[in-house]
Design an enzyme around this catalytic site. Structure first.
Site, mmCIF file in Angstrom:
data_model
loop_
_atom_site.group_PDB
_atom_site.id
_atom_site.type_symbol
_atom_site.label_atom_id
_atom_site.label_comp_id
_atom_site.label_asym_id
_atom_site.label_seq_id
_atom_site.Cartn_x
_atom_site.Cartn_y
_atom_site.Cartn_z
ATOM 1 N N VAL A 49 -10.601 11.925 9.509
ATOM 2 C CA VAL A 49 -11.387 13.158 9.473
ATOM 3 C C VAL A 49 -12.861 12.782 9.471
ATOM 4 C CG1 VAL A 49 -11.960 15.224 8.137
ATOM 5 C CG2 VAL A 49 -9.595 14.431 8.213
ATOM 6 N N GLY A 100 -16.847 10.577 6.536
ATOM 7 C CA GLY A 100 -15.524 10.550 7.159
ATOM 8 C C GLY A 100 -14.524 9.881 6.242
ATOM 9 N N LYS A 101 -13.273 9.983 6.569
ATOM 10 C CA LYS A 101 -12.249 9.269 5.798
ATOM 11 C C LYS A 101 -11.002 9.128 6.651
ATOM 12 C CE LYS A 101 -11.784 7.730 1.486
ATOM 13 N NZ LYS A 101 -12.908 7.358 0.609
ATOM 14 N N GLY A 102 -10.266 8.069 6.415
ATOM 15 C CA GLY A 102 -9.014 7.874 7.125
ATOM 16 C C GLY A 102 -7.906 7.532 6.158
ATOM 17 N N ASP A 128 -10.695 1.257 1.328
ATOM 18 C CA ASP A 128 -10.477 2.266 0.290
ATOM 19 C C ASP A 128 -9.215 1.831 -0.453
ATOM 20 O OD1 ASP A 128 -11.689 5.008 -0.512
ATOM 21 O OD2 ASP A 128 -9.567 5.430 -0.467
#
Ligand code: GLU
Length: 420
Positions: free
Chosen positions: A65, A110-112, A151
């Site tokens: 995202v 953002g992040k995945g 992360d």
């Protein structure tokens, strides 16, 4: 992460949206402007087929995202966890936007995530999964587009695979496509410790503001991993006493103080804190343990309306993203507890990620002392900006951090104007 179930208090996206809405109302944001800041720019769901070691094919689900690309490329980690959902990734991506803005670094958010329990995969299966994810979205990623990082359950090893996969597709080595890499391939000195170091600096600044000594303060760390372990170590170096620590293996405590260096060594060999000879197993809630400073450094939703009334700490320093629910926040605020919010408290990691990206693009690398002193400058400035806004607006530090961040992102939208 606790199961979401019917309890919407535990839905990270709803929590992130509640926090945003409260700050937006204070800033009197409405209509399309508010919507533009709130909603993600882009969200992708991927089916990732991977050949397992036994020759069978397993299809995993991945997400990325990009919440905002207004201030710069999307920035934020990739997590591997069995509970990952699109909503969770969306919440985490928005927290990255606000975090980068509070830290005042030129990135969006953002992040995945990949829905997988990495403990169930061999190293070569993990490598194929990581490469498949990187290759599948290689058009989306890039130093000027979207820059992932480690992360939960990802680290230098995964970032190295990521760089290699992306570089093979680009037909040239591109180091600045991810941060949190091994030093040998463009990682930054001090990146591994950066999030924990930032937590320590925030705690130190908070104690200074409250005029309470950090020396001798009792600290509890939930999540004795890359963030919590380093924070504990550095806080102990400042003279604090780490009285309890936990991780996936369980929790331990010692009212006289744990030997943090010995515990770090123990965890390396035993893969968890449980069984550490310098402490006793803790069977009651670590969140409610008697202390001055509580560092939740694990996952979301750890401090809820159920346990918040029993929190003994005077300061909660959020090493994790989203560890306190909005309902719990209100309870802690009413009890006069100072919560240093995640988007400020754990911003040291992404700040040194920024330094790593800068060094990659310059091709010139800084010594650790320089990285650490620049990190301190950024953290102290961010802390002061948030504290001053909190005092001026009579707002909690979380609300103040959101207000600082939203204003910065909004300003960029106003300057850039509306395209078409
Ligand atoms: N995953 C970390 C965070 O939540 C670091 C992100 C980054 O360095 O891009 O802040």
């Amino acid at each position: 992460m606790a199961a979401v179930g019917a309890n919407s208090q535990l839905n990270p996206l709803e929590n992130a949206e509640r926090q945003f809405e409260e700050a937006a109302a204070r800033l009197k944001l409405e209509g399309g402007v508010k919507e533009m800041l709130k909603r993600p720019r882009r969200a992708t769901i991927q089916s990732l087929p991977v050949m397992m070691d036994d020759g069978t094919i397993k299809v995993f689900t991945g997400y990325r995202v990009q919440h905002s690309i207004a201030r710069g490329p999307a920035k934020g980690g990739i997590r591997f966890h069995q509970d990952v959902t699109l909503e969770e990734v969306e919440a985490l991506a928005s927290w990255m936007t606000w975090k980068c803005a509070v830290a005042d670094i030129p990135f969006g958010g953002g992040k995945g995530g990949i829905k997988v329990d990495p403990r169930g995969l061999s190293m070569s299966e993990l490598e194929r999964l990581t490469r498949r994810y990187a290759a599948d979205l290689s058009d989306l990623f890039g130093p000027e587009r979207d820059v992932p990082a480690p992360d939960v359950n990802t680290g230098e090893r995964e970032m190295a695979w990521f760089v290699d996969t992306y570089s093979m597709h680009e037909r040239r080595t591109e180091l600045a496509v991810v941060t949190g890499k091994p030093i040998e391939i463009g990682g930054s000195q001090g990146r591994r410790e950066a999030t924990g170091r930032g937590v320590m600096i925030c705690v130190e600044q908070m104690c200074k503001h409250l005029n309470v000594p950090l020396k001798g303060a009792k600290v509890v760390v939930q999540g004795f991993g890359n963030v919590g372990g380093v924070a504990a170590d550095l806080l102990a170096e400042c003279g604090a006493k780490i009285v309890a620590a936990s991780d996936v293996s369980g929790a331990i405590h010692n009212p006289d103080g744990l030997d943090v260096k010995a515990l770090l060594e123990f965890v390396k060999d035993h893969k968890g804190v449980l069984g550490f000879p310098g402490g006793k197993a803790l069977t009651t809630s670590i969140i409610e343990y008697d202390c001055d400073i509580l560092v939740p450094a694990a996952l979301e939703n750890q401090i809820t309306s159920e346990n918040a009334p029993n929190v003994k700490a005077k300061i909660v320093a959020e090493g994790a993203n989203g560890p306190t629910t909005p309902d719990a926040d209100k309870i802690l605020e009413a009890k006069g507890i100072w919560v240093i919010p995640d988007i400020l408290c754990n911003s040291g990691g992404v700040t040194v990620s920024y330094f790593e990206w800068v060094q990659n693009r310059m091709g010139f690398y800084w010594p650790e002392t320089e990285v650490n002193s620049r990190l301190r400058q950024y953290m102290e400035k961010a802390f002061l900006d948030v504290l001053q806004t909190g005092v001026k607006e009579k707002a909690s530090l979380r609300m103040a951090a959101y207000m600082v961040a939203i204003k910065r992102v909004l300003k960029v939208h106003q300057l850039r104007g509306m395209y078409a």
